[in-house]
Design a protein around this motif. Sequence first.
Motif, mmCIF file in Angstrom:
data_model
loop_
_atom_site.group_PDB
_atom_site.id
_atom_site.type_symbol
_atom_site.label_atom_id
_atom_site.label_comp_id
_atom_site.label_asym_id
_atom_site.label_seq_id
_atom_site.Cartn_x
_atom_site.Cartn_y
_atom_site.Cartn_z
ATOM 1 N N VAL A 179 0.956 -1.282 0.069
ATOM 2 C CA VAL A 179 -0.212 -0.037 -0.021
ATOM 3 C C VAL A 179 0.916 1.491 0.009
ATOM 4 O O VAL A 179 1.954 1.389 0.657
ATOM 5 N N ILE A 191 0.968 5.620 -0.230
ATOM 6 C CA ILE A 191 0.202 7.038 -0.370
ATOM 7 C C ILE A 191 1.191 8.026 -1.043
ATOM 8 O O ILE A 191 2.293 8.304 -0.774
ATOM 9 N N VAL A 234 -5.321 -1.177 6.256
ATOM 10 C CA VAL A 234 -5.170 -0.086 5.571
ATOM 11 C C VAL A 234 -5.502 1.164 6.225
ATOM 12 O O VAL A 234 -4.652 2.145 6.208
ATOM 13 N N GLU A 235 -6.500 1.384 6.694
ATOM 14 C CA GLU A 235 -7.014 2.542 7.205
ATOM 15 C C GLU A 235 -6.210 2.717 8.649
ATOM 16 O O GLU A 235 -5.807 3.917 8.864
ATOM 17 N N TRP A 282 -3.192 2.019 9.030
ATOM 18 C CA TRP A 282 -1.727 2.543 8.521
ATOM 19 C C TRP A 282 -1.924 3.937 8.028
ATOM 20 O O TRP A 282 -1.229 4.946 8.218
ATOM 21 N N LYS A 283 -2.807 4.459 7.133
ATOM 22 C CA LYS A 283 -3.329 5.702 6.670
ATOM 23 C C LYS A 283 -3.498 6.703 7.866
ATOM 24 O O LYS A 283 -2.926 7.798 7.714
ATOM 25 N N GLN A 284 -4.073 6.439 8.947
ATOM 26 C CA GLN A 284 -4.274 7.114 10.111
ATOM 27 C C GLN A 284 -3.055 7.677 10.793
ATOM 28 O O GLN A 284 -2.733 8.456 11.177
ATOM 29 N N ALA A 311 0.038 7.292 9.015
ATOM 30 C CA ALA A 311 0.939 8.132 7.896
ATOM 31 C C ALA A 311 0.346 9.371 7.665
ATOM 32 O O ALA A 311 1.142 10.422 7.452
ATOM 33 N N LEU A 312 -0.946 9.909 7.780
ATOM 34 C CA LEU A 312 -1.382 11.169 7.220
ATOM 35 C C LEU A 312 -0.727 12.307 8.192
ATOM 36 O O LEU A 312 -0.403 13.214 7.634
#
Length: 73
Positions: free
Chosen positions: A5, A7, A39-40, A42-44, A46-47
């Motif tokens: 995944v 970003i 995925v969510e 990890w996104k939280q 990384a953002l």
Amino acid sequence: MRARVEIVIRDEAGNILSQLAPHEIDLKNQSLHEIEGAVENWKQQALPEIEASLLTEAQSKFTQEIKKTARQL
């Protein structure tokens, strides 16, 4: 089975503004719901890093413009 995944944040012209190294997720026998959750999560994580990087870059450009304007006066 593993998935990667990534970003990538691009501007309107398609130029990359920010990009994080790919994050691998082991899919094993996970359901789609479990994969989406991973995925969510990890996104939280990384953002905030991306937001901080973009803010620092914007502040730097703004400061350069102010200095440039001040020198012209």
